[in-house]
Design an enzyme around this catalytic site. Sequence first.
Site, mmCIF file in Angstrom:
data_model
loop_
_atom_site.group_PDB
_atom_site.id
_atom_site.type_symbol
_atom_site.label_atom_id
_atom_site.label_comp_id
_atom_site.label_asym_id
_atom_site.label_seq_id
_atom_site.Cartn_x
_atom_site.Cartn_y
_atom_site.Cartn_z
ATOM 1 N N HIS A 144 -1.679 10.204 -7.886
ATOM 2 C CA HIS A 144 -2.020 11.244 -6.772
ATOM 3 C C HIS A 144 -1.015 11.120 -5.312
ATOM 4 C CE1 HIS A 144 -3.857 14.551 -4.713
ATOM 5 N NE2 HIS A 144 -4.391 13.670 -3.759
ATOM 6 N N ASP A 161 -4.872 15.500 2.042
ATOM 7 C CA ASP A 161 -5.068 15.408 0.602
ATOM 8 C C ASP A 161 -5.514 16.692 -0.025
ATOM 9 O OD1 ASP A 161 -6.410 14.604 -1.814
ATOM 10 O OD2 ASP A 161 -6.071 12.539 -1.437
ATOM 11 N N CYS A 213 -0.008 18.030 -6.881
ATOM 12 C CA CYS A 213 -0.243 17.209 -5.502
ATOM 13 C C CYS A 213 1.069 16.836 -4.865
ATOM 14 C CB CYS A 213 -1.073 15.977 -5.924
ATOM 15 S SG CYS A 213 -0.309 15.056 -7.056
#
Length: 254
Positions: A144, A161, A213
């Site tokens: 990630h 995030d 991401c």
Amino acid sequence: FLILLAQIQPRMKSAHRLACSILCFTSPSPFNCSFQAMEREVIAAFGKGEPHDIMSSAFKLKVTREDIHTLKNLRWLNDEVINFYMNLLMERNKKEGYPAVHAFSTFFYPKLISGGYKAVRRWTRAVDLFKMDLILVPIHLRVHWALVVIDIRKKTIKYFDSIGQKGNKICETFQYLQEESCEKRNLDLTFSEWTLHSMESHEIPQQLNGSDCGVFMCKYADYISRDKPITFTQNHMPYFRKKMVWEIIHQQLL
């Protein structure tokens, strides 16, 4: 309304493409190149070829065809693409009217947490972080990507995030600035004066799949480095991926 919209949309697209084509032939600027021409370049970059063909080379970095292919839909971005893009952000922000930005390599944070300040002390030989407005730090968490943004102007350290994970401990890692200030400026930095904040999922756009991401992280950095509100959504990801291909190949941001 939906029927009317369906009738209008093709006309709007047609008009937009025509306008872009006219601009492409009346101006030498790559920013005025037609949508179709850009699309052809992206398709060619995604096409067959030697994986190790160099597609772009700048900032002492090289991006290969294999790297570019990580920008295909639903693929995970790699270090090479992200580091090149961060350098494009820094290059753009040298222009008047943009905040002064320094972006660390994706390899900075792992080095910092594994070896402490001594391991990264020399990473800022050519830059004074405290003369920057913003410092961007890509964070790779196994599978990630996230982003830390240090705003020197506001004395804030924020964690962005795209799946809403908390990054409080990651923000605390950047007490690194205290040692950097002592080492490079011979000045104490009072970390208690700084605000650390892990952005909540309702505060920033969130991804709706398991693969975007890296693009979210890059676009957080893009919008923040322009002091713009972060207004994009998951729906923009296919477009952003193609746009990034063009930008990396041409070594300039649109």
